[in-house]
Design a protein around this motif. Structure first.
Motif, short mmCIF file in Angstrom:
data_model
loop_
_atom_site.label_atom_id
_atom_site.label_comp_id
_atom_site.label_asym_id
_atom_site.label_seq_id
_atom_site.Cartn_x
_atom_site.Cartn_y
_atom_site.Cartn_z
N ALA A 17 0.82 -1.21 0.00
CA ALA A 17 0.00 0.00 0.00
C ALA A 17 0.85 1.26 0.00
O ALA A 17 0.48 2.27 -0.59
CB ALA A 17 -0.93 0.00 1.20
N LEU A 18 2.01 1.21 0.67
CA LEU A 18 2.94 2.34 0.73
C LEU A 18 4.36 1.84 0.48
O LEU A 18 4.74 0.78 0.99
CB LEU A 18 2.88 3.04 2.09
N LYS A 19 5.13 2.61 -0.30
CA LYS A 19 6.47 2.18 -0.68
C LYS A 19 7.48 3.29 -0.40
O LYS A 19 7.58 4.26 -1.15
CB LYS A 19 6.51 1.80 -2.16
N ASN A 20 8.18 3.19 0.72
CA ASN A 20 9.28 4.09 1.04
C ASN A 20 8.86 5.57 0.95
O ASN A 20 9.45 6.35 0.22
CB ASN A 20 10.47 3.83 0.10
N VAL A 21 7.85 5.92 1.71
CA VAL A 21 7.30 7.27 1.69
C VAL A 21 8.12 8.20 2.59
O VAL A 21 8.39 7.88 3.75
CB VAL A 21 5.82 7.26 2.14
N ASN A 22 8.48 9.36 2.05
CA ASN A 22 9.24 10.36 2.80
C ASN A 22 8.63 11.74 2.58
O ASN A 22 8.43 12.15 1.43
CB ASN A 22 10.70 10.40 2.36
N PHE A 23 8.35 12.45 3.65
CA PHE A 23 7.95 13.86 3.57
C PHE A 23 7.93 14.45 4.97
O PHE A 23 8.00 13.73 5.97
CB PHE A 23 6.59 14.03 2.90
N SER A 24 7.82 15.76 5.06
CA SER A 24 7.71 16.43 6.35
C SER A 24 6.62 17.49 6.27
O SER A 24 6.29 17.99 5.20
CB SER A 24 9.04 17.08 6.75
N VAL A 25 6.04 17.80 7.42
CA VAL A 25 5.03 18.85 7.53
C VAL A 25 5.50 19.81 8.61
O VAL A 25 5.78 19.39 9.74
CB VAL A 25 3.65 18.27 7.92
N GLN A 26 5.62 21.08 8.28
CA GLN A 26 6.10 22.06 9.23
C GLN A 26 5.00 22.43 10.24
O GLN A 26 3.81 22.27 9.98
CB GLN A 26 6.57 23.32 8.50
N LYS A 27 5.42 22.94 11.37
CA LYS A 27 4.47 23.34 12.41
C LYS A 27 3.52 24.40 11.86
O LYS A 27 3.95 25.40 11.28
CB LYS A 27 5.22 23.89 13.62
N GLY A 28 2.21 24.19 12.02
CA GLY A 28 1.20 25.14 11.56
C GLY A 28 0.88 25.06 10.08
O GLY A 28 0.04 25.81 9.58
N GLU A 29 1.51 24.12 9.38
CA GLU A 29 1.28 23.98 7.94
C GLU A 29 0.06 23.12 7.66
O GLU A 29 -0.25 22.19 8.40
CB GLU A 29 2.52 23.36 7.29
N LEU A 30 -0.67 23.44 6.59
CA LEU A 30 -1.80 22.64 6.14
C LEU A 30 -1.36 21.94 4.85
O LEU A 30 -1.18 22.58 3.81
CB LEU A 30 -3.02 23.52 5.87
N VAL A 31 -1.17 20.63 4.94
CA VAL A 31 -0.69 19.84 3.80
C VAL A 31 -1.79 18.90 3.34
O VAL A 31 -2.47 18.27 4.16
CB VAL A 31 0.58 19.05 4.19
N CYS A 32 -1.98 18.80 2.04
CA CYS A 32 -2.98 17.89 1.47
C CYS A 32 -2.30 16.63 0.94
O CYS A 32 -1.32 16.71 0.19
CB CYS A 32 -3.73 18.56 0.34
N LEU A 33 -2.82 15.47 1.35
CA LEU A 33 -2.45 14.21 0.73
C LEU A 33 -3.42 13.98 -0.41
O LEU A 33 -4.62 13.80 -0.19
CB LEU A 33 -2.55 13.06 1.73
N LEU A 34 -2.93 14.00 -1.62
CA LEU A 34 -3.76 13.93 -2.81
C LEU A 34 -3.39 12.73 -3.67
O LEU A 34 -2.23 12.34 -3.74
CB LEU A 34 -3.58 15.22 -3.64
N GLY A 35 -4.39 12.16 -4.31
CA GLY A 35 -4.13 11.06 -5.22
C GLY A 35 -5.41 10.32 -5.55
O GLY A 35 -6.45 10.53 -4.93
#
Length: 354
Positions: A17-35
């Motif tokens: 389902a997931l393959k070597n996923v890397n990312f970061s979210v900064q404090k107070g940031e609104l990030v969308c997971l899209l797909g």
């Protein structure tokens, strides 16, 4: 701050389902997971929340790993797709519930004060006495958000919270969500399959496909500078047009037109191999004096103040996005110029070369 490192999830049946996923979210940031559906968005959100275990990899909140930490100890608020409100409780009682149970419960006086603050923030003070069955979808969604925020968590996770709402209400609520989380200053991950929604609400977008992060960037950069053919096709409406091309040793050639100025000597093309020339519809414009090809207009679609001209080359449909004032009708043969400065080149694996 959230850091996801080398995260993978493989189910017992062997499905990755997931393959070597890397990312970061900064404090107070609104990030969308899209797909698209089945790309791993909800799986990833459930692992971050602790509702699901990862096969490998790490997740850190403010530098501390939360792998193995129970969901209730991760200091998160979760808004589910179906809102998960208690039907026998009023809106106010639903919002208050997390403050009155468990080790973190507080006095009723303090709970009422906190609840009133979030009822006001989410604009549901006037419906606080009503039960979920008496509320509209938008109102239920506001109650669910207030309930998630009332505990003042470090992280807010939202799993397709607008999917049950009609198009007009979705537009209104997504604007309210962005304004609210920015006012509160909470780090937020918002899952959606709707690229327009992600572009409008997210500080950044993490685009997934088949369990792999295709690109993580600001929405504008995903549109203007896509990492690969999947990103180019998924982001933007109307989506990018792909012209099949071949390298003849000197230039890219299409069966209908040649683009002599598009030689790209810095790319190692293979002779007689197929490539794709990717163009946004707004970069294919009518031009009678200087043109690359001509085609008959098969259909015209009105989009606000613009029109999409639909035409065919080699039995494949393409589009041009033009201003309404252009006097063009169905059946007309139109000469088009491609803005090569805005073009992308992809190989047969979908990798971007230019």
């Amino acid at each position: 701050m959230i850091e996801v490192s080398n995260l993978s999830k493989t189910y017992e049946n062997g499905y990755e389902a997931l393959k070597n996923v890397n990312f970061s979210v900064q404090k107070g940031e609104l990030v969308c997971l899209l797909g698209p559906s089945g790309c791993g968005k909800s799986t990833l959100l459930n692992i971050i929340s602790g509702l699901l275990d990862a096969t490998s990899g790490d997740i850190k909140f403010d530098g501390q790993s939360v792998i193995g930490v129970a969901p209730e100890k991760r200091d998160i608020g979760f808004v589910f797709q179906n809102y998960a409100l208690f039907p026998h409780m009023t809106a106010k009682e639903n919002v208050m519930f997390p403050l009155t149970v468990g080790k973190g419960k507080i006095s009723k006086k303090e709970a009422r004060k906190n609840v009133q603050k979030y009822l006001k923030l989410t604009h549901i003070e006037d419906i606080a006495h009503k039960k979920p069955g008496q509320l509209s979808g938008g109102q239920q969604q506001r109650v669910a958000i207030a309930r998630a925020l009332v505990q003042q968590p470090k992280v807010l996770l939202m799993d397709e919270p607008l999917s049950n709402l009609d198009a007009r209400l979705r537009l209104q609520i997504r604007e309210e969500i962005r304004a609210l989380v920015k006012e509160v200053g909470i780090t937020t991950i918002f899952v959606t399959h709707d690229q327009e929604e992600a572009l409008s609400i997210g500080d950044r977008i993490i685009l997934l496909n088949e369990g792999i992060v295709q690109q993580a960037d600001k929405g504008q950069n995903l549109y203007l500078n896509p990492a690969n053919q999947f990103v180019a096709n998924f982001i933007g409406n109307p989506v990018i047009d792909l012209f099949k091309m071949n390298w003849d040793g000197e230039r890219l050639v299409n069966s209908t037109f040649n683009i002599s100025e598009f030689q790209l000597n810095n790319i190692n093309f293979e002779k007689d191999k197929s490539y794709c020339l990717g163009i946004r519809p707004e970069n294919i414009q009518p031009n009678d004096s200087d043109f690359d090809f001509q085609a008959q207009i098969k259909d015209i679609e009105l989009i606000g103040r613009d029109r999409i001209l639909k035409f065919e080359i080699d039995e494949k449909q393409y589009r041009s996005l033009v201003k309404v004032e252009n006097e063009i009708n169905v059946g007309d043969t139109v000469k088009f110029k491609i803005n090569m400065e805005k073009a992308f080149i992809f190989n047969d694996k979908g990798e971007r070369l230019f």
